[in-house]
Scaffold this active site. Structure first.
Site, PDB file in Angstrom:
ATOM      1  N   LYS A 210      23.516 -39.936 -21.256  1.00 20.17           N
ATOM      2  CA  LYS A 210      24.216 -41.072 -20.623  1.00 20.17           C
ATOM      3  C   LYS A 210      23.401 -42.319 -20.952  1.00 20.17           C
ATOM      4  CE  LYS A 210      24.662 -43.672 -17.498  1.00 20.17           C
ATOM      5  NZ  LYS A 210      24.596 -45.126 -17.747  1.00 20.17           N
ATOM      6  N   SER A 264      14.493 -47.343 -13.554  1.00 24.64           N
ATOM      7  CA  SER A 264      13.807 -47.968 -12.422  1.00 24.64           C
ATOM      8  C   SER A 264      13.330 -46.928 -11.405  1.00 24.64           C
ATOM      9  CB  SER A 264      14.754 -48.954 -11.732  1.00 24.64           C
ATOM     10  OG  SER A 264      15.880 -48.272 -11.240  1.00 24.64           O
ATOM     11  N   THR A 265      12.310 -47.307 -10.664  1.00 21.88           N
ATOM     12  CA  THR A 265      11.772 -46.411  -9.634  1.00 21.88           C
ATOM     13  C   THR A 265      12.826 -46.138  -8.558  1.00 21.88           C
ATOM     14  OG1 THR A 265       9.565 -47.201 -10.104  1.00 21.88           O
ATOM     15  CG2 THR A 265       9.879 -46.171  -7.957  1.00 21.88           C
ATOM     16  N   VAL A 267      16.141 -46.003  -8.836  1.00 21.34           N
ATOM     17  CA  VAL A 267      17.131 -45.025  -9.287  1.00 21.34           C
ATOM     18  C   VAL A 267      16.464 -43.664  -9.501  1.00 21.34           C
ATOM     19  CG1 VAL A 267      18.821 -44.450 -11.081  1.00 21.34           C
ATOM     20  CG2 VAL A 267      18.688 -46.776 -10.206  1.00 21.34           C
ATOM     21  N   GLU A 286      10.502 -41.109 -15.781  1.00 20.38           N
ATOM     22  CA  GLU A 286       9.612 -42.104 -16.389  1.00 20.38           C
ATOM     23  C   GLU A 286      10.084 -43.454 -15.860  1.00 20.38           C
ATOM     24  OE1 GLU A 286       8.208 -44.811 -18.182  1.00 20.38           O
ATOM     25  OE2 GLU A 286       9.023 -44.198 -20.129  1.00 20.38           O
ATOM     26  N   CYS A 320       8.280 -50.474 -20.157  1.00 27.29           N
ATOM     27  CA  CYS A 320       7.703 -49.968 -18.911  1.00 27.29           C
ATOM     28  C   CYS A 320       6.186 -50.071 -18.898  1.00 27.29           C
ATOM     29  CB  CYS A 320       8.153 -48.545 -18.694  1.00 27.29           C
ATOM     30  SG  CYS A 320       7.955 -47.534 -20.152  1.00 27.29           S
ATOM     31  N   GLU A 417       7.210 -55.126 -10.722  1.00 28.89           N
ATOM     32  CA  GLU A 417       7.546 -55.072 -12.149  1.00 28.89           C
ATOM     33  C   GLU A 417       8.587 -56.153 -12.434  1.00 28.89           C
ATOM     34  OE1 GLU A 417       9.814 -51.638 -13.697  1.00 28.89           O
ATOM     35  OE2 GLU A 417       8.432 -51.676 -15.382  1.00 28.89           O
TER      36      GLU A 417
HETATM   37  P1  NAI Z   1      18.374 -48.483 -13.858  1.00 26.12           P
HETATM   38  O1  NAI Z   1      17.339 -47.565 -13.346  1.00 26.12           O
HETATM   39  O2  NAI Z   1      19.507 -48.871 -12.961  1.00 26.12           O
HETATM   40  O3  NAI Z   1      19.038 -47.887 -15.198  1.00 26.12           O
HETATM   41  C1  NAI Z   1      18.509 -46.847 -15.994  1.00 26.12           C
HETATM   42  C2  NAI Z   1      19.589 -45.795 -16.244  1.00 26.12           C
HETATM   43  O4  NAI Z   1      19.946 -45.193 -15.004  1.00 26.12           O
HETATM   44  C3  NAI Z   1      20.897 -46.352 -16.826  1.00 26.12           C
HETATM   45  O5  NAI Z   1      21.447 -45.427 -17.752  1.00 26.12           O
HETATM   46  C4  NAI Z   1      21.788 -46.432 -15.596  1.00 26.12           C
HETATM   47  O6  NAI Z   1      23.162 -46.360 -15.920  1.00 26.12           O
HETATM   48  C5  NAI Z   1      21.355 -45.214 -14.812  1.00 26.12           C
HETATM   49  N1  NAI Z   1      21.654 -45.248 -13.383  1.00 26.12           N
HETATM   50  C6  NAI Z   1      21.787 -46.341 -12.578  1.00 26.12           C
HETATM   51  N2  NAI Z   1      22.082 -45.964 -11.314  1.00 26.12           N
HETATM   52  C7  NAI Z   1      22.136 -44.613 -11.315  1.00 26.12           C
HETATM   53  C8  NAI Z   1      22.374 -43.628 -10.302  1.00 26.12           C
HETATM   54  N3  NAI Z   1      22.642 -43.980  -9.044  1.00 26.12           N
HETATM   55  N4  NAI Z   1      22.315 -42.324 -10.649  1.00 26.12           N
HETATM   56  C9  NAI Z   1      22.031 -41.955 -11.909  1.00 26.12           C
HETATM   57  N5  NAI Z   1      21.810 -42.833 -12.912  1.00 26.12           N
HETATM   58  C10 NAI Z   1      21.857 -44.151 -12.618  1.00 26.12           C
HETATM   59  O7  NAI Z   1      17.653 -49.782 -14.361  1.00 26.12           O
HETATM   60  P2  NAI Z   1      18.273 -51.258 -14.518  1.00 26.12           P
HETATM   61  O8  NAI Z   1      19.049 -51.676 -13.318  1.00 26.12           O
HETATM   62  O9  NAI Z   1      18.982 -51.307 -15.808  1.00 26.12           O
HETATM   63  O10 NAI Z   1      16.938 -52.089 -14.560  1.00 26.12           O
HETATM   64  C11 NAI Z   1      16.306 -52.408 -13.328  1.00 26.12           C
HETATM   65  C12 NAI Z   1      14.819 -52.389 -13.458  1.00 26.12           C
HETATM   66  O11 NAI Z   1      14.387 -51.070 -13.773  1.00 26.12           O
HETATM   67  C13 NAI Z   1      14.257 -53.230 -14.586  1.00 26.12           C
HETATM   68  O12 NAI Z   1      14.151 -54.564 -14.218  1.00 26.12           O
HETATM   69  C14 NAI Z   1      12.934 -52.565 -14.768  1.00 26.12           C
HETATM   70  O13 NAI Z   1      12.043 -53.029 -13.798  1.00 26.12           O
HETATM   71  C15 NAI Z   1      13.213 -51.105 -14.542  1.00 26.12           C
HETATM   72  N6  NAI Z   1      13.450 -50.359 -15.798  1.00 26.12           N
HETATM   73  C16 NAI Z   1      12.462 -49.559 -16.277  1.00 26.12           C
HETATM   74  C17 NAI Z   1      12.625 -48.899 -17.490  1.00 26.12           C
HETATM   75  C18 NAI Z   1      11.569 -48.041 -18.069  1.00 26.12           C
HETATM   76  O14 NAI Z   1      11.472 -47.932 -19.288  1.00 26.12           O
HETATM   77  N7  NAI Z   1      10.781 -47.366 -17.262  1.00 26.12           N
HETATM   78  C19 NAI Z   1      13.837 -49.077 -18.290  1.00 26.12           C
HETATM   79  C20 NAI Z   1      14.853 -49.883 -17.664  1.00 26.12           C
HETATM   80  C21 NAI Z   1      14.632 -50.507 -16.463  1.00 26.12           C
END
Ligand code: NAI
Ligand code: MG
Length: 519
Positions: A210, A264-265, A267, A286, A320, A417
């Site tokens: 996904k 994100s932490t 999610v 991660e 990250c 972050e």
């Molecule tokens: P996110 O955690 O919402 O998105 C990451 C993935 O999780 C996407 O594929 C999204 O569709 C999916 N997702 C979202 N809600 C979900 C749920 N309830 N159940 C299952 N999957 C779900 O991250 P977002 O909103 O794009 O970014 C927010 C913050 O997260 C960023 O500002 C950053 O701080 C952090 N982040 C960290 C990353 C890393 O590499 N560790 C990558 C992206 C974001």
């Protein structure tokens, strides 16, 4: 295009980008080897962060689509050729043993990724604002190499022979964990696909990917390449859609054996909760970071400044492991800040297709606004704004590289972050003090140590609670080097052999050596 002092995007870059816009070939869900519409027929728009314009509409997967993809992956796992290491389907695989065949197919997939590097890099550039030239020359070939790395272990998955305490002989088998759900973010779309799919395929798993709703295009393109490479139908499925719907359907699914999440932490916590409340599927996470870069008085100043800039600005800091807390020892603090101010002026923000650009736009409006609001926090909290502090240009989601000095540990910009090009510089006196302060965070993903003193480097490396330590370098990623979190940065490792192990079960098999009296 030149640095932030220019204040707006140039015409040259606008012209250049038009030539490279790729034709969008894949916008449907990839289930059981076919591109199909979503069950609901609904789509969503994916946006070009350079302009805020819609690129195209992509199929919007919901729970029913995830169900279909899981069924395909389940069938491919339970009855298909992919997971079987020997015995079955010999005719299909001709002269090669099955595990060798798996290796060969993954090698072919890697070659196809290389052959299509330009198109994949262009997709990540228009969809995610990633630098096209870095993509073409580094990220996409890197993704291909990740597939080759795991191709190389596909036929070397071994168990152990065990010396039991009684009259038994036993051994372990390393078996694929089953159907995997990969939920991935938007910061490294193609590389993340390779990092998750490569080891899971090498292990013999089947899967549903996904991609993030912000960057769905390259994952669909990779899905097409998996088919060309000869990966059997159903082994890799890609379902695009929103996180709370399609993502949540994966983490709560009763027939998925493992979920591998990067994001994100907040999610990550939801994913773990859903896994616990459904079928107790295995989870690896991660998550976020607020990594320290610690620069000691004896560091070579130019190099230290360059590493600090790289650590906090590379990939628009949408990474990250970004080194967003830069601790500088008091003896070089003033000189360091002066040099930082000089060098940040040379940092080039611009269209990701422009060969001179070092920093493209942030991925989307939401992230762009979130970063700008953190910058406002920094100003209000009393940190000194050394550089940047505003949007860059009038169009799209570009942000000036921003540096705050005189930052205090309890300021929001030092704790949370930001995931954007914002560096916080903090002053320290002693090694013990900086270790304590660097560790005073809920995160633990990475750290940088810049010093010529071996004892200092060793002491700090062992004392920082983080999954990766880079001494006198930063972002020294390698596919042979596992990385992942301590504390609330998550658990489980990506890359390296650890990255393969998380898709394998150990099964113990025991047999008596002779007729034991108690059997
Ligand atoms: P996110 O955690 O919402 O998105 C990451 C993935 O999780 C996407 O594929 C999204 O569709 C999916 N997702 C979202 N809600 C979900 C749920 N309830 N159940 C299952 N999957 C779900 O991250 P977002 O909103 O794009 O970014 C927010 C913050 O997260 C960023 O500002 C950053 O701080 C952090 N982040 C960290 C990353 C890393 O590499 N560790 C990558 C992206 C974001
Ligand atoms: Mg997009």
């Amino acid at each position: 295009m030149s640095g932030e002092s220019n204040g707006k995007l140039t015409e040259a870059a606008t012209v250049k980008k038009m030539e490279l816009i790729p034709e969008i070939k894949f916008t449907k869900l990839f289930i059981n080897g076919q591109f199909v519409d979503s069950v609901s027929g609904k789509t969503f728009e994916t946006i070009d962060p350079r302009t805020g314009d819609v690129i195209t509409k992509v199929a919007q997967g919901i729970k029913e689509d995830i169900d279909l993809a899981v069924q395909a992956a389940r069938d491919a796992f339970d009855d298909g050729p992919w997971p079987r290491l020997s015995g079955a389907n010999v005719q299909l695989y001709n002269v090669y043993a099955d595990d060798q065949q798996r290796r060969r197919i993954l090698m072919k997939l890697a070659d196809l990724i290389d052959a299509n590097a330009e198109e994949l890099a262009a997709l990540d550039a228009i969809d995610g604002g990633k630098l096209f030239h870095d993509g073409k020359n580094i990220d996409i070939p890197g993704a291909a190499e990740t597939f080759r790395y795991y191709a190389g272990v596909a036929d070397k998955i071994h168990g152990e022979t065990l010396k039991m305490s009684r009259e038994f002989q036993a051994y372990t088998l390393r078996e694929p964990i089953g159907v995997v759900g990969h939920i991935i973010p938007w910061n490294f779309p193609t590389q993340m696909f390779a990092m998750k799919v490569g080891p899971a395929l090498a292990a013999g798993c089947t899967m549903i990917v996904k991609p993030a709703e912000q960057t769905p295009l390259s994952a669909l393109y990779c899905a097409h390449l998996t088919k060309l490479a000869g990966i059997p139908d159903g082994a890799v499925n890609v379902v695009t859609g929103y996180g709370p719907v399609a993502g949540a359907a994966i983490s709560s699914h009763m027939d998925i054996d493992k979920v591998s999440f990067t994001g994100s932490t907040e999610v990550g916590r939801l994913v773990m909760q859903a896994a616990a409340m459904s079928n107790l599927k295995q989870v690896s996470l991660e998550l976020g970071g607020k990594s320290p870069v610690i620069i000691f008085d004896d560091a070579e100043l130019d190099k230290a400044v360059d590493l600090a800039l790289l650590g906090s600005l590379y990939n628009k800091a949408k990474i990250c492991v970004a080194g967003s807390r830069v601790f500088v020892q008091e003896g070089i603090y003033v000189e360091f800040v002066k040099k930082l101010e000089e060098k940040v002026r040379l940092w080039v923000v611009g269209d990701p297709f422009d060969v001179d650009s070092q920093q493209g736009p942030q991925v989307e409006k939401k992230q762009f606004e979130k970063i700008l609001s953190y910058i406002e926090h920094g100003k209000r909290e009393g940190a000194t704004l050394l550089a940047g502090g505003k949007r860059f240009g009038q169009k799209g989601f570009y942000i000036q590289p921003t540096i705050f000095t005189d930052v205090k540990d309890d300021m929001i910009i030092a704790k949370e972050e930001i995931f954007g090009p914002v560096m916080s510089v903090l002053k320290f006196k002693t090694t013990g003090e900086v270790i304590r302060r660097a560790n005073a965070t809920k995160y633990g993903l990475a750290a940088g140590v810049i010093t010529n003193n071996l004892d200092t480097a060793n002491t700090v490396s062992r004392s920082i609670r983080a999954g990766v330590i880079w001494i006198n370098c930063y972002f020294a990623f390698d596919r042979d080097s596992p990385y992942g979190g301590y504390k609330m940065s998550g658990f489980g490792r990506d890359m390296g052999i650890d990255g393969l192990d998380k898709y394998l079960h150990a099964k113990s098999v025991a047999t008596p050596i002779y007729n034991s009296p108690w059997l």
